[in-house]
Motif scaffolding. Sequence first.
Motif, PDB file in Angstrom:
ATOM      1  N   ALA A 186     -22.515  40.677  -0.684  1.00  0.00           N
ATOM      2  CA  ALA A 186     -21.345  40.565  -1.525  1.00  0.00           C
ATOM      3  C   ALA A 186     -21.248  38.830  -1.256  1.00  0.00           C
ATOM      4  CB  ALA A 186     -20.016  40.938  -1.081  1.00  0.00           C
ATOM      5  N   MET A 187     -20.798  38.115  -2.421  1.00  0.00           N
ATOM      6  CA  MET A 187     -20.519  36.678  -2.237  1.00  0.00           C
ATOM      7  C   MET A 187     -19.404  36.427  -3.173  1.00  0.00           C
ATOM      8  SD  MET A 187     -23.331  33.716  -3.122  1.00  0.00           S
ATOM      9  CE  MET A 187     -24.127  33.628  -1.771  1.00  0.00           C
ATOM     10  N   ALA A 188     -18.492  35.664  -2.413  1.00  0.00           N
ATOM     11  CA  ALA A 188     -17.172  35.480  -3.220  1.00  0.00           C
ATOM     12  C   ALA A 188     -16.762  34.016  -3.438  1.00  0.00           C
ATOM     13  CB  ALA A 188     -15.870  36.011  -2.291  1.00  0.00           C
ATOM     14  N   ILE A 189     -17.870  32.930  -3.685  1.00  0.00           N
ATOM     15  CA  ILE A 189     -17.590  31.782  -3.755  1.00  0.00           C
ATOM     16  C   ILE A 189     -18.582  31.233  -4.993  1.00  0.00           C
ATOM     17  CG2 ILE A 189     -17.157  31.116  -1.483  1.00  0.00           C
ATOM     18  CD1 ILE A 189     -19.877  30.406  -0.931  1.00  0.00           C
ATOM     19  N   ALA A 190     -18.148  30.205  -5.496  1.00  0.00           N
ATOM     20  CA  ALA A 190     -19.050  29.461  -6.543  1.00  0.00           C
ATOM     21  C   ALA A 190     -18.493  28.090  -6.369  1.00  0.00           C
ATOM     22  CB  ALA A 190     -18.601  29.912  -7.802  1.00  0.00           C
ATOM     23  N   PRO A 191     -19.588  27.048  -6.943  1.00  0.00           N
ATOM     24  CA  PRO A 191     -19.393  25.753  -6.848  1.00  0.00           C
ATOM     25  C   PRO A 191     -17.969  25.294  -7.840  1.00  0.00           C
ATOM     26  CG  PRO A 191     -21.498  25.893  -7.536  1.00  0.00           C
ATOM     27  CD  PRO A 191     -20.910  27.336  -7.414  1.00  0.00           C
ATOM     28  N   ALA A 212     -13.232  34.450   4.495  1.00  0.00           N
ATOM     29  CA  ALA A 212     -14.393  35.227   4.438  1.00  0.00           C
ATOM     30  C   ALA A 212     -15.165  34.873   2.815  1.00  0.00           C
ATOM     31  CB  ALA A 212     -14.159  36.640   4.447  1.00  0.00           C
ATOM     32  N   LEU A 213     -16.402  34.524   2.928  1.00  0.00           N
ATOM     33  CA  LEU A 213     -16.791  33.896   1.910  1.00  0.00           C
ATOM     34  C   LEU A 213     -18.241  34.880   1.422  1.00  0.00           C
ATOM     35  CD1 LEU A 213     -16.766  30.026   2.199  1.00  0.00           C
ATOM     36  CD2 LEU A 213     -14.988  31.425   1.177  1.00  0.00           C
ATOM     37  N   VAL A 214     -18.958  35.177   2.306  1.00  0.00           N
ATOM     38  CA  VAL A 214     -20.166  36.111   2.183  1.00  0.00           C
ATOM     39  C   VAL A 214     -20.245  37.175   3.151  1.00  0.00           C
ATOM     40  CG1 VAL A 214     -22.587  36.015   2.197  1.00  0.00           C
ATOM     41  CG2 VAL A 214     -21.212  33.792   1.407  1.00  0.00           C
ATOM     42  N   LEU A 250     -21.853  25.999   5.334  1.00  0.00           N
ATOM     43  CA  LEU A 250     -21.896  27.401   5.685  1.00  0.00           C
ATOM     44  C   LEU A 250     -23.186  27.969   5.971  1.00  0.00           C
ATOM     45  CD1 LEU A 250     -19.791  29.998   5.594  1.00  0.00           C
ATOM     46  CD2 LEU A 250     -20.565  30.272   3.141  1.00  0.00           C
ATOM     47  N   ARG A 251     -23.350  28.355   7.084  1.00  0.00           N
ATOM     48  CA  ARG A 251     -24.817  29.016   7.819  1.00  0.00           C
ATOM     49  C   ARG A 251     -24.731  30.293   8.040  1.00  0.00           C
ATOM     50  NH1 ARG A 251     -28.731  24.964   9.293  1.00  0.00           N
ATOM     51  NH2 ARG A 251     -28.106  22.883   9.017  1.00  0.00           N
ATOM     52  N   LEU A 287     -19.560  35.848   6.717  1.00  0.00           N
ATOM     53  CA  LEU A 287     -19.690  34.235   6.853  1.00  0.00           C
ATOM     54  C   LEU A 287     -18.309  33.793   6.495  1.00  0.00           C
ATOM     55  CD1 LEU A 287     -23.208  33.432   5.305  1.00  0.00           C
ATOM     56  CD2 LEU A 287     -22.416  34.310   7.637  1.00  0.00           C
ATOM     57  N   ARG A 288     -17.613  33.199   7.464  1.00  0.00           N
ATOM     58  CA  ARG A 288     -16.186  32.519   6.935  1.00  0.00           C
ATOM     59  C   ARG A 288     -16.421  30.931   7.039  1.00  0.00           C
ATOM     60  NH1 ARG A 288     -12.593  36.387   7.843  1.00  0.00           N
ATOM     61  NH2 ARG A 288     -13.288  38.444   8.967  1.00  0.00           N
ATOM     62  N   SER A 289     -15.517  30.342   5.979  1.00  0.00           N
ATOM     63  CA  SER A 289     -15.759  29.001   5.867  1.00  0.00           C
ATOM     64  C   SER A 289     -15.302  28.013   6.997  1.00  0.00           C
ATOM     65  CB  SER A 289     -14.442  28.592   4.699  1.00  0.00           C
ATOM     66  OG  SER A 289     -14.621  27.046   4.669  1.00  0.00           O
ATOM     67  N   PRO A 290     -16.298  26.980   7.674  1.00  0.00           N
ATOM     68  CA  PRO A 290     -15.922  26.338   8.709  1.00  0.00           C
ATOM     69  C   PRO A 290     -14.770  25.381   8.628  1.00  0.00           C
ATOM     70  CG  PRO A 290     -18.058  25.585   7.711  1.00  0.00           C
ATOM     71  CD  PRO A 290     -17.431  26.881   6.872  1.00  0.00           C
ATOM     72  N   ALA A 291     -14.337  24.958   7.453  1.00  0.00           N
ATOM     73  CA  ALA A 291     -13.229  24.104   7.187  1.00  0.00           C
ATOM     74  C   ALA A 291     -12.623  24.416   5.815  1.00  0.00           C
ATOM     75  CB  ALA A 291     -13.735  22.672   7.283  1.00  0.00           C
ATOM     76  N   ALA A 292     -11.520  23.784   5.625  1.00  0.00           N
ATOM     77  CA  ALA A 292     -10.699  23.923   4.266  1.00  0.00           C
ATOM     78  C   ALA A 292     -11.543  22.785   3.328  1.00  0.00           C
ATOM     79  CB  ALA A 292      -9.340  23.634   4.417  1.00  0.00           C
ATOM     80  N   GLY A 293     -11.602  22.999   2.190  1.00  0.00           N
ATOM     81  CA  GLY A 293     -12.283  22.042   1.306  1.00  0.00           C
ATOM     82  C   GLY A 293     -12.816  22.817  -0.029  1.00  0.00           C
TER      83      GLY A 293
END
Length: 302
Positions: A79-84, A93-95, A69-70, A152-158
Amino acid sequence: MDLRPEALAELNHAGWARGTPSRRERAWFKGPIMSLGLLVLSGALALVIPSPERVSGRGVVRVPGTVYLRSEAAGGIAAMAIAPGDTVAAGQALVRLDDPETEGELRRARRRYDEALTAMLRSPLNEALRSEVGDARVALADLRDRQAALTLRSPAAGKVVSVRAREGGIVAASDIVATIAATESPGASRPYLVASFPDATLGVIGEGTKLELVVERAGEHRHIFVVRSVSREAISIADPLQRHELASPEGSDSVLVVEAELVDEAESSVLFEGMVGEVRALVRERSLLERITEAMGWRTRA
């Protein structure tokens, strides 16, 4: 003169040669000579006995099927909506980045477009006003694209493997914000190693050379790889991320880059994309004498 047996025994015990009491052979003199002889012998053996010769570099673990995710633009992370460990969908939408300059330009572009459109509607036959509306529309579209790039959106499911930024931080264009292991990646996902060594090792490291990746995380962990390909010449690393991950220990811009495969597949579960560490390669065994003659420009006979 005859000496009593008791006197002769005392002389022998003190280290004198029997029958020659006037010439003293001191026993303490033998110890240093033996030590010196052993030291000379050890030095001679060290010159001719081969010993392992290692070179050090830097390596980064790659996992097939991993996507990044670049950030497409520079800005602060609002805002950031992700974590490991999070599971994400493609396009999610992740960031969200915050760029006040883009927001200001977008407001001005909207105002310009509205004013140009109003003026054209009042004088629909005026070609200059029509041209102005067209230019304002293009400028507005470009700024909307720039605004969309702030999300920033996720480029793929995973599954999110790692996050390299934090809310409130600042990123530059093309920075990696997160690493995602794609769920639909074709083929195996066995990790492999990309390592760099000083350009002086060109011709020394080859296919089949064993590499040891040393990673410091909650203690020192070692992983064994075997080289499967080597660059034919020293290259310059252009990508900023790879330059950071694979920087030569000697600070050289030109490095030898190799790829190596993991020996023990059971270790795949503890290696993840982007893991970096020191890489040590056992390139050959040479004696100290061979190293000295080579350093002085001489060559030993085969």
